[in-house]
Scaffold this motif. Structure first.
Motif, PDB file in Angstrom:
ATOM      1  N   ARG A 181       0.821  -1.210   0.000  1.00 13.37           N
ATOM      2  CA  ARG A 181       0.000   0.000   0.000  1.00 13.37           C
ATOM      3  C   ARG A 181       0.851   1.254   0.000  1.00 13.37           C
ATOM      4  O   ARG A 181       0.408   2.304  -0.414  1.00 13.37           O
ATOM      5  CB  ARG A 181      -0.891   0.022   1.243  1.00 13.37           C
ATOM      6  CG  ARG A 181      -2.002  -0.985   1.158  1.00 13.37           C
ATOM      7  CD  ARG A 181      -3.170  -0.521   2.009  1.00 13.37           C
ATOM      8  NE  ARG A 181      -4.088  -1.618   2.237  1.00 13.37           N
ATOM      9  CZ  ARG A 181      -4.173  -2.248   3.391  1.00 13.37           C
ATOM     10  NH1 ARG A 181      -3.409  -1.872   4.394  1.00 13.37           N
ATOM     11  NH2 ARG A 181      -4.995  -3.230   3.555  1.00 13.37           N
ATOM     12  N   ARG A 182       2.080   1.123   0.526  1.00 16.37           N
ATOM     13  CA  ARG A 182       3.002   2.246   0.477  1.00 16.37           C
ATOM     14  C   ARG A 182       3.088   2.822  -0.932  1.00 16.37           C
ATOM     15  O   ARG A 182       3.171   4.025  -1.123  1.00 16.37           O
ATOM     16  CB  ARG A 182       4.396   1.768   0.851  1.00 16.37           C
ATOM     17  CG  ARG A 182       4.793   2.062   2.242  1.00 16.37           C
ATOM     18  CD  ARG A 182       6.075   1.348   2.568  1.00 16.37           C
ATOM     19  NE  ARG A 182       6.067   0.929   3.962  1.00 16.37           N
ATOM     20  CZ  ARG A 182       6.335   1.741   4.961  1.00 16.37           C
ATOM     21  NH1 ARG A 182       6.657   2.975   4.726  1.00 16.37           N
ATOM     22  NH2 ARG A 182       6.289   1.324   6.193  1.00 16.37           N
ATOM     23  N   PRO A 195       9.822  -1.741   8.302  1.00 16.29           N
ATOM     24  CA  PRO A 195       8.916  -2.880   8.445  1.00 16.29           C
ATOM     25  C   PRO A 195       9.652  -4.194   8.700  1.00 16.29           C
ATOM     26  O   PRO A 195       9.178  -5.021   9.462  1.00 16.29           O
ATOM     27  CB  PRO A 195       8.193  -2.913   7.096  1.00 16.29           C
ATOM     28  CG  PRO A 195       8.308  -1.552   6.564  1.00 16.29           C
ATOM     29  CD  PRO A 195       9.606  -1.022   7.045  1.00 16.29           C
ATOM     30  N   ASP A 212      10.534  -4.205  12.191  1.00 12.78           N
ATOM     31  CA  ASP A 212       9.290  -4.271  12.941  1.00 12.78           C
ATOM     32  C   ASP A 212       8.780  -5.702  13.066  1.00 12.78           C
ATOM     33  O   ASP A 212       8.417  -6.142  14.151  1.00 12.78           O
ATOM     34  CB  ASP A 212       8.249  -3.399  12.227  1.00 12.78           C
ATOM     35  CG  ASP A 212       7.352  -2.686  13.211  1.00 12.78           C
ATOM     36  OD1 ASP A 212       7.799  -2.506  14.357  1.00 12.78           O
ATOM     37  OD2 ASP A 212       6.237  -2.326  12.829  1.00 12.78           O
ATOM     38  N   HIS A 219       9.429   4.011  16.053  1.00 15.95           N
ATOM     39  CA  HIS A 219       8.461   5.022  15.642  1.00 15.95           C
ATOM     40  C   HIS A 219       9.072   5.953  14.598  1.00 15.95           C
ATOM     41  O   HIS A 219       8.911   7.167  14.655  1.00 15.95           O
ATOM     42  CB  HIS A 219       7.989   5.816  16.855  1.00 15.95           C
ATOM     43  CG  HIS A 219       7.437   4.929  17.921  1.00 15.95           C
ATOM     44  ND1 HIS A 219       6.223   4.313  17.801  1.00 15.95           N
ATOM     45  CD2 HIS A 219       7.939   4.507  19.102  1.00 15.95           C
ATOM     46  CE1 HIS A 219       5.999   3.573  18.867  1.00 15.95           C
ATOM     47  NE2 HIS A 219       7.028   3.673  19.672  1.00 15.95           N
ATOM     48  N   VAL A 254       8.491   6.492  11.486  1.00 12.79           N
ATOM     49  CA  VAL A 254       7.611   7.260  10.606  1.00 12.79           C
ATOM     50  C   VAL A 254       7.147   8.527  11.311  1.00 12.79           C
ATOM     51  O   VAL A 254       7.189   9.624  10.758  1.00 12.79           O
ATOM     52  CB  VAL A 254       6.405   6.395  10.189  1.00 12.79           C
ATOM     53  CG1 VAL A 254       5.452   7.210   9.354  1.00 12.79           C
ATOM     54  CG2 VAL A 254       6.883   5.207   9.405  1.00 12.79           C
TER      55      VAL A 254
END
Lengths: 318, 261
Positions: free
Chosen positions: B40-41, B97, B100, B179, B181
């Protein structure tokens, strides 16, 4: 209370148990009464569940009931939001001014970056994690309907935003009264400011929730919300700048429709008599534009609610 | 490995040297491209330049070719909003990601230098950012005033230079914090946008102003204006890019995986 951990008569599925039950000569299977009782007290019902969800979401938006780390950002943002109001009040009192240097309706427009950060950080935490950890089906195992979940989340975030935006206005108002400014004028301005931030809260909450309900990833929701608010605002204000340079002032008023904060600005300029923050202070040019602002505003609020309802139709699948 | 159990004779064998190229590892690059453009990015990455071009076309119809309009739009929208946003998305998305969801361990377990991983991801991030922000800026400049006063080229090069610095900074953020972003957006939009407008000193610490210094040099006339001189801008850009990359590689060498939410 019963004790379900001892001697539960559940037959373990498997060959030995089944064989034991059917073996010749053994006593027949019985179900022992171990004292389970059905609940006969009052059922709190759907309204109570909805209220609980609302309260929990509202508290969650400020990090209450969550870890200390989650409280940091919303509380800082609330502080940053209120600090300029205190400074303004101090300036008004000590400089002996006859009016506040900032209109009530202008305050949120000036501090829009803070409000945007609040929506962007709290809207995803309100809905994305329910999706990510698949807890939404658990909510719906309670006596709440889809509309209750959506309404509770929407109302909670809108209330949190209203607190964030109305508290500094209250500080301004109290400060203005303490400074013995005109009571009628200040009250009218405060009331208009409250109407404006109420609509702003509904609008921002709706947009933030729709975006974050799409993705189970919190970080992506945060980025998408900030990006939407900032990009639309940057686009609108740069085009407005161009229109101002070309002296096309009627165009400025229409272009404001395309980003959330300018939508609020245009609305309050036309309906609440606010001084517009647009270039050349040119709000909506005529009644048609004014009505358009109102319609778009209400349309987005209703539309985001409808989109959220649609989103949660098949939520277990997410 | 069975080498430890086969006796002292085998342990003298030297550690196998790191295989593959030192700067650009094609497989890592392919995976990074996939992560950046496959999800989706990518929607956001495509939407931003598209929006710029739509706005530019609308403005061109509204106002006609005009140099100061071009300057307003390219600086006010392209360089100050679109470039940092694309930089955040591509820079943090290149590694964030993976860290993450823990998939980074499979990459770190391979005999590839951490430095190579970072450099490869940086090159990919730069490539994506340039493609999605500098190239549209160039096109927008040509649409707006057909490169009058060399504005289109100046802003495109400024955007490309800014892309490199942003990619390095946000890649570092992606390694350092979960965090990334949010921190990246707060830096790019609040620091450069709001604080930079109010506090004059903050402008000298802004990638946007550094790249504007480059644009100022390239553009004709005196439309483009930067808060810093060209020398300061270029030195700062190089310094920040190199330092961020070095620090990111260092942090990746000692990466601790936290699996909490």
């Amino acid at each position: 209370m019963t004790q379900p951990d001892t001697a539960t008569p559940h037959a373990t599925p498997g060959a030995p148990a089944a064989a034991a039950g059917t073996r010749a000569g053994s006593p027949p299977d019985v179900i022992h009464n171990i004292g389970y009782r059905s609940y006969e007290g009052p059922r709190l019902g759907r309204a109570y569940a909805r209220k609980s969800l609302f309260a929990q979401s509202l508290r969650g938006a400020y990090g209450l009931g969550r870890s200390a780390k989650s409280k940091v950002l919303p509380m800082i943002l609330l502080g940053v939001m209120c600090l300029p109001a205190l400074i303004i009040v101090a300036v008004t009192v000590f400089a002996d001014r006859s009016d506040l240097p900032v209109q009530y309706t202008r305050y949120a427009v000036i501090l829009q970056a803070v409000i945007t950060l609040f929506v962007a950080s709290q809207a995803p935490q309100s809905v994305s994690r329910d999706l990510r950890f698949k807890t939404t089906p658990l909510y719906f195992s309670r006596p709440i309907e889809r509309v209750d979940y959506v309404a509770a989340k929407y109302a909670a975030l809108a209330s949190a935003l209203f607190l964030l935006t109305a508290l500094p206005l209250l500080i301004l108002y109290i400060g203005a009264l303490l400074a013995k400014l005109s009571f009628g004028h200040q009250t009218a301005g405060f009331a208009k400011g409250l109407v404006s931030v109420l609509l702003l809260s509904l609008l921002f909450a709706g947009i933030g929730l729709v975006i974050s309900a799409v993705t189970p990833r919190r970080g992506f929701g945060v980025a998408a919300v900030i990006a939407l608010f900032v990009i639309t605002y940057a686009a609108v204000s740069s085009v407005q700048g161009v229109a101002a340079a070309q002296e096309r002032y009627d165009v400025i008023g229409w272009i404001g429709l395309f980003s959330p904060i300018t939508l609020i600005d245009g609305f309050q300029t036309w309906f609440l008599g606010a001084h517009s923050a647009f270039p050349h202070a040119s709000g909506p040019p005529n009644a048609a534009a004014g009505i358009a602002y109102l319609l778009v505003l209400l349309g987005i609020v209703a539309g985001t609610f409808a989109l959220l309802m649609r989103r949660y139709e098949k939520v277990g699948m997410a | 490995m069975s080498a430890t159990t086969t006796g002292p004779g085998r342990t003298a064998q030297p550690q196998p040297p790191s295989t593959g190229p030192a700067i650009y590892h094609p497989t890592v690059a392919r995976l990074t491209y996939g992560a950046l453009l496959g999800r989706r990015r990518a929607l956001l990455l495509f939407a931003l330049p598209l929006l710029l071009l739509v706005i530019v076309a609308a403005v061109r119809l509204l106002a006609g070719a005009d140099d100061s309009t071009t300057d307003d739009l390219l600086q006010g929208f392209a360089l100050s909003a679109m470039v940092p946003l694309v930089g955040v998305i591509a820079g943090t998305g290149a590694i964030g990601p993976e860290i993450d969801d823990g998939a980074i361990v499979y990459l770190l377990a391979k005999p590839i230098r951490r430095r190579t991983i970072i450099l490869t991801k940086l090159l990919v991030a730069i490539g994506v950012t340039v493609a999605f922000s500098a190239v549209p800026t160039l096109i927008a400049g040509y649409v707006l005033n057909a490169n009058g006063q060399n504005l289109a080229v100046a802003y495109a090069i400024a955007a490309a230079v800014a892309c490199i610095a942003y990619a390095a900074i946000f890649l570092l953020l992606g390694v350092v914090t979960r965090h990334a972003v949010v921190v990246g957006l707060v830096y790019a939009l609040v620091w450069e946008g709001v604080v930079g407008n109010v506090v004059p000193g903050a402008r000298t610490l802004s990638v946007q102003q550094w790249s504007l210094a480059v644009a100022q040099k390239i553009a004709h006339g005196d439309l483009v204006d930067s808060a810093v001189s060209l020398n300061v801008g270029v030195v700062a850009l190089v310094l920040v890019t190199v330092a961020a990359t070095w620090f990111a590689a260092r942090k990746l060498s000692t990466l601790k995986l936290a699996v909490d939410e």
